[in-house]
Design an enzyme around this catalytic site. Structure first.
Site, PDB file in Angstrom:
ATOM      1  N   ASP A 306       0.853  -1.175   0.000  1.00 51.70           N
ATOM      2  CA  ASP A 306       0.000   0.000   0.000  1.00 51.70           C
ATOM      3  C   ASP A 306       0.895   1.233   0.000  1.00 51.70           C
ATOM      4  O   ASP A 306       2.103   1.141   0.183  1.00 51.70           O
ATOM      5  CB  ASP A 306      -1.060  -0.023   1.094  1.00 51.70           C
ATOM      6  N   ASP A 343     -11.864  13.555  14.845  1.00 49.01           N
ATOM      7  CA  ASP A 343     -11.160  12.618  13.962  1.00 49.01           C
ATOM      8  C   ASP A 343      -9.805  12.280  14.591  1.00 49.01           C
ATOM      9  O   ASP A 343      -8.921  13.115  14.654  1.00 49.01           O
ATOM     10  CB  ASP A 343     -10.970  13.275  12.583  1.00 49.01           C
ATOM     11  N   GLU A 347      -4.087  11.987  10.359  1.00 46.60           N
ATOM     12  CA  GLU A 347      -4.441  13.060   9.430  1.00 46.60           C
ATOM     13  C   GLU A 347      -5.332  14.085  10.129  1.00 46.60           C
ATOM     14  O   GLU A 347      -5.079  15.291  10.079  1.00 46.60           O
ATOM     15  CB  GLU A 347      -5.180  12.492   8.197  1.00 46.60           C
ATOM     16  N   ALA A 377     -12.186   3.410   5.661  1.00 42.88           N
ATOM     17  CA  ALA A 377     -11.551   3.263   4.351  1.00 42.88           C
ATOM     18  C   ALA A 377     -12.613   3.024   3.276  1.00 42.88           C
ATOM     19  O   ALA A 377     -12.377   3.232   2.092  1.00 42.88           O
ATOM     20  CB  ALA A 377     -10.554   2.114   4.386  1.00 42.88           C
ATOM     21  N   ARG A 380     -14.339   6.757   2.962  1.00 47.61           N
ATOM     22  CA  ARG A 380     -13.298   7.755   2.678  1.00 47.61           C
ATOM     23  C   ARG A 380     -13.747   9.177   3.017  1.00 47.61           C
ATOM     24  O   ARG A 380     -13.394  10.133   2.339  1.00 47.61           O
ATOM     25  CB  ARG A 380     -12.876   7.692   1.210  1.00 47.61           C
ATOM     26  N   MET A 381     -14.582   9.282   4.032  1.00 50.21           N
ATOM     27  CA  MET A 381     -15.028  10.606   4.492  1.00 50.21           C
ATOM     28  C   MET A 381     -15.082  10.579   6.008  1.00 50.21           C
ATOM     29  O   MET A 381     -15.164   9.525   6.615  1.00 50.21           O
ATOM     30  CB  MET A 381     -16.440  10.897   3.974  1.00 50.21           C
ATOM     31  N   SER A 382     -15.048  11.786   6.601  1.00 48.57           N
ATOM     32  CA  SER A 382     -15.287  11.884   8.035  1.00 48.57           C
ATOM     33  C   SER A 382     -15.842  13.278   8.316  1.00 48.57           C
ATOM     34  O   SER A 382     -15.754  14.166   7.472  1.00 48.57           O
ATOM     35  CB  SER A 382     -13.984  11.662   8.805  1.00 48.57           C
ATOM     36  N   ASP A 517      -1.647  -4.190   8.266  1.00 46.08           N
ATOM     37  CA  ASP A 517      -1.722  -4.094   9.725  1.00 46.08           C
ATOM     38  C   ASP A 517      -3.136  -4.009  10.264  1.00 46.08           C
ATOM     39  O   ASP A 517      -3.380  -4.256  11.427  1.00 46.08           O
ATOM     40  CB  ASP A 517      -0.884  -2.915  10.229  1.00 46.08           C
ATOM     41  N   ASP A 521      -7.256  -5.751   6.680  1.00 44.32           N
ATOM     42  CA  ASP A 521      -6.228  -6.395   5.865  1.00 44.32           C
ATOM     43  C   ASP A 521      -6.195  -7.906   6.112  1.00 44.32           C
ATOM     44  O   ASP A 521      -5.590  -8.655   5.343  1.00 44.32           O
ATOM     45  CB  ASP A 521      -4.829  -5.853   6.217  1.00 44.32           C
TER      46      ASP A 521
HETATM   47  N1  LIG Z   1      -9.273  11.110   8.381  1.00 40.13           N
HETATM   48  C1  LIG Z   1      -9.797  11.150   7.167  1.00 40.13           C
HETATM   49  N2  LIG Z   1     -10.952  11.762   6.952  1.00 40.13           N
HETATM   50  C2  LIG Z   1     -11.467  11.793   5.735  1.00 40.13           C
HETATM   51  N3  LIG Z   1     -10.929  11.258   4.663  1.00 40.13           N
HETATM   52  C3  LIG Z   1      -9.765  10.640   4.789  1.00 40.13           C
HETATM   53  C4  LIG Z   1      -9.148  10.548   6.059  1.00 40.13           C
HETATM   54  N4  LIG Z   1      -8.007   9.864   5.896  1.00 40.13           N
HETATM   55  C5  LIG Z   1      -7.942   9.541   4.598  1.00 40.13           C
HETATM   56  N5  LIG Z   1      -8.986   9.995   3.917  1.00 40.13           N
HETATM   57  C6  LIG Z   1      -9.262   9.829   2.489  1.00 40.13           C
HETATM   58  O1  LIG Z   1      -9.593   8.484   2.245  1.00 40.13           O
HETATM   59  C7  LIG Z   1      -8.709   7.939   1.287  1.00 40.13           C
HETATM   60  C8  LIG Z   1      -8.482   6.501   1.564  1.00 40.13           C
HETATM   61  O2  LIG Z   1      -7.801   6.339   2.767  1.00 40.13           O
HETATM   62  P1  LIG Z   1      -7.109   4.955   3.078  1.00 40.13           P
HETATM   63  O3  LIG Z   1      -6.450   5.048   4.388  1.00 40.13           O
HETATM   64  O4  LIG Z   1      -8.030   3.840   2.801  1.00 40.13           O
HETATM   65  O5  LIG Z   1      -6.044   4.849   1.934  1.00 40.13           O
HETATM   66  P2  LIG Z   1      -4.702   5.632   1.809  1.00 40.13           P
HETATM   67  O6  LIG Z   1      -4.190   5.842   3.189  1.00 40.13           O
HETATM   68  O7  LIG Z   1      -4.854   6.821   0.951  1.00 40.13           O
HETATM   69  O8  LIG Z   1      -3.841   4.670   1.013  1.00 40.13           O
HETATM   70  P3  LIG Z   1      -3.165   3.334   1.481  1.00 40.13           P
HETATM   71  O9  LIG Z   1      -4.144   2.278   1.118  1.00 40.13           O
HETATM   72  O10 LIG Z   1      -1.947   3.324   0.678  1.00 40.13           O
HETATM   73  O11 LIG Z   1      -2.908   3.412   2.956  1.00 40.13           O
HETATM   74  C9  LIG Z   1      -7.462   8.788   1.384  1.00 40.13           C
HETATM   75  O12 LIG Z   1      -6.725   8.768   0.211  1.00 40.13           O
HETATM   76  C10 LIG Z   1      -8.067  10.150   1.644  1.00 40.13           C
HETATM   77  O13 LIG Z   1      -8.509  10.723   0.445  1.00 40.13           O
END
Ligand SMILES: Nc1ncnc2c1ncn2[C@@H]1O[C@H](COP(=O)(O)OP(=O)(O)OP(=O)(O)O)[C@@H](O)[C@H]1O
Ligand SMILES: [K+]
Ligand SMILES: [Mg+2]
Length: 679
Positions: A306, A343, A347, A377, A380-382, A517, A521
């Protein structure tokens, strides 16, 4: 690469223990597990009898000394083979002992159903029990944190002295028995019963108690046994043939000949090679659950990685807030802050920090009655649903776009451009919305780990395809993929996409490795042929994987693959050497034995050894000595340079095949010269 827990490779204790164990292993009930060496041991018993009752075995009383000498050399041969195995096992045991010291009985603060605390012994804890662990306490058992946050010293297990932060919820909630709470207090729910803890399993693995022969090892053993049987038949038919041409060959000579011909070198070193391979993995602070896993690592065709945290450092930090659609910077900053108040991802926390630094301030009562929407994941929003009905969200471009459009909002024209700009820098853009209005973009910065390009180049040289799979948008993914030099990438992937990619690759007959991790996964880690879980990760991930990296360094999969390859190569190289050796020995000694009585054979006697007896003795001594001579190679493994499988094969055939053919001629001639000086 850090190797903190370096245990001495060859301490006096380990060697002494191995010497003792090589004698214990002489027990035929143990010996038969190594069929080639078992044949040597049986041969030794026969030559021993031939020493005591020579006439029953085709010898004369003049040959008692010769028979005794052969018996002794055979005894030493078996001992050398046992020593190789015992030495490899001894090193594993030494590592297990260090781990065992961690496993002490401690007192646990068991929280009873009425909330009161009872002190119990850690061994009395059961799955499901909840314990309180405060600063200074040793965590009494493996478990998940259900309440609180604490700094934990895991050095007992990982060797890493910097404490790690563990907290309830998410991927960093699992704790390991034997580690120590440094600050704060947590409530931990016990997840395993006594004797099944992570540490217990680790000790068993390292100790080799559960060591089973890998499928490759079993296959090779079968080949070696077949060769041995063939040579037994050959040597047995030699007897009547020799008689026919009036050559007298005693049972002792036949056995000596047999032992020279059967693959004793690899037979003696085979299990040491396997154990040492696993040991090398352990030395890298990776616990492999089976030898099979390490070997699979050596045959990997595809590697899944990843992006965040593996290829990049993963501590994505907010670097800027960029307004779009005519909104003000203060506005994006403020709502970015609001969306992240609850959150707890790294991030989210970095966004709060930066927004505050930039002067944004949340009202004291803003969280009152607010509903928290946690990041997953999948979504992908919070964000937050505020009491007054305002909805605040931040998230990936594709998901926010979908969300805003479903609410009848519009996408500002300049958004795309800002997103692209951030993505081209390899950053992650998070879009901030209020209700259905896009306010701007949070720029999350991440850095590619140094040396990644070089590592991927090595993997390519090994013939391994790398696929980066990320939840991030295609443009960011592309930028990072190009910069790091991975072969392929998959963007905007959901957790379940990982398992699908693995299945697809496996359906094409490929072996796949992946690191992970998180709990999500776990299925993919179980599906992969080599699943390397991070020690910092969840228990579910660790249980599903067949390897655990105690340092939690996802890029270590690259080293694991190299060690696996080295293990397979070492085994191949020493097998080639062993068999080439036996062939050469055949040509070295057979003419010497027969040419005495059959002058026509003399032309074949190129080595001109001092006498037939000396020829046999020299060959047999060489046969014994070559085992300890090769122990260092078996232990260390042959040198591995990343190159294609074909190039490797050619190179090894040249070195070990040709070397194996030549070595006996030189070695036997030398030993013969020494013997003829003595006698
Ligand atoms: N705390 C958060 N709040 C909202 N959106 C987030 C947050 N963290 C990540 N994202 C968004 O969600 C997407 C997916 O996150 P995810 O952790 O699944 O993958 P990633 O960290 O980008 O990649 P990887 O799979 O390589 O770890 C991110 O690319 C980002 O756009
Ligand atoms: K041999
Ligand atoms: Mg991630």
């Amino acid at each position: 690469m850090k190797r903190k827990k370096e245990i001495k490779t060859m301490s006096r204790e380990i060697v002494l223990g191995a010497i003792k164990n090589s004698f214990l292993k002489l027990n035929p009930l143990k010996m038969y597990k190594n069929p080639v060496m078992f044949v040597v041991e049986v041969g030794m018993f026969i030559t021993l009898l031939a020493t005591i009752f020579p006439t029953y075995f085709g010898s004369t009383y003049d040959e008692v000394g010769y028979n005794a000498l052969i018996t002794f050399i055979l005894f030493v041969t078996v001992l050398f083979a046992n020593f190789a195995e015992a030495l490899a096992e001894g090193r594993g045991k030494a590592q297990a002992d260090t781990l065992k010291k961690t496993k002490k009985e401690t007192m646990a603060k068991l929280i009873k159903s009425d909330g009161s605390i009872k002190m119990v012994k850690s061994s009395e804890l059961k799955k499901g029990d909840i314990v309180l662990c405060e600063a200074g306490d040793i965590i009494p058992a493996d478990g998940e944190i259900i309440e609180g946050l604490a700094a934990i010293d895991e050095s007992a297990i990982t060797g890493e002295s910097a404490p790690v932060i563990k907290e309830a919820g998410g991927d960093f909630s699992s704790v390991t028995g034997g580690t120590k709470v440094i600050s704060d207090s947590i409530k931990v729910q016990v997840t395993v019963d006594e004797g099944e803890s992570f540490l217990d399993r680790m000790i068993k693995m390292v100790e080799g108690a559960k060591r089973q022969k890998s499928p490759n090892e079993i296959a090779l053993t079968t080949v070696l046994v077949s060769l041995t049987i063939i040579f037994i038949i050959v040597v047995m038919t030699l007897y009547p043939m020799a008689k026919f041409v009036h050559v007298r060959i005693s049972a002792t000579t036949l056995i000596a000949l047999l032992v020279c011909l059967i693959p004793t070198t690899i037979g003696g070193l085979l299990s040491a090679i396997g154990i040492a391979g696993m040991d090398r993995v352990t030395r890298f602070n990776v616990i492999a659950m089976s030898g099979k896993a390490v070997e699979a690592a050596g045959d990997i065709d595809t590697m899944l990685l990843d992006k965040t945290g593996t290829i990049t450092f993963g501590n994505r930090l907010a670097a800027d807030f960029i307004p779009v659609g005519g909104h003000k910077k203060e506005e994006v900053t403020y709502y970015a802050l609001i969306s992240s108040l609850k959150d707890l991802t790294p991030e989210g926390r970095s966004i709060v920090d930066l927004a505050k630094k930039m002067g944004a301030k949340a009202e004291d009562d803003i969280l009152e009655g607010a509903e928290v929407v946690e990041f997953t994941a999948e979504t992908r929003m919070s964000g937050l649903n505020l009491k007054d009905g305002t909805i605040v969200r931040k998230g990936s471009y594709d998901k926010i776009k979908e969300y805003v459009e479903s609410k009848g909002g519009e996408i500002p024209e300049d958004l795309q451009e800002v997103v692209e700009r951030i993505s081209l820098l390899g950053g992650t853009p998070l879009i901030v919305v209020k209700n259905n209005e896009v306010l701007g973009v949070i720029y999350l910065k991440d850095t590619i780990k140094p040396g990644m390009k070089e590592r991927f180049k090595q993997l390519r040289a090994m013939g391994i395809k790398t696929i980066m799979i990320t939840g991030d948008n295609p443009l960011t993914a592309k930028t990072i993929a190009e910069e790091a030099g991975v072969d392929e990438f998959i963007a905007e992937s959901k957790p379940e996409d990982k398992i699908n990619v693995i299945k697809k690759e496996q359906a094409l007959g490929r072996l796949v490795a992946m690191t992970g991790d998180g709990t999500n996964d776990a299925p993919a880690l179980a599906q992969a042929d080599v699943g390397l879980a991070m020690n910092s990760g969840t228990m579910a991930a660790k249980e599903a994987a067949n390897m655990v990296d105690l340092d939690s360094d996802p890029t270590k999969i690259i080293e694991v693959v190299a060690i696996g390859k080295q293990l397979l190569m070492t085994r191949g190289a020493l097998t080639t050497f062993s068999i080439a050796n036996d062939v050469a020995k055949y040509f070295a000694i057979l003419p010497a034995i027969i040419s005495g009585t059959l002058p026509s054979i003399r032309v074949l006697d190129i080595m001109k050894l001092s006498s037939p007896t000396n020829a046999i003795l020299s060959a047999l001594i060489f046969n014994a000595i070559i085992i300890p001579v090769l122990i260092p190679i078996a232990m260390r493994g042959v040198k591995y340079k990343p190159m294609s499988a074909n190039a490797l094969l050619t190179r090894n055939l040249l070195i070990y095949g040709l070397g194996g053919l030549i070595a006996p001629f030189v070695g036997i001639k030398l030993i013969d010269m020494i013997i003829s000086l003595i006698f």
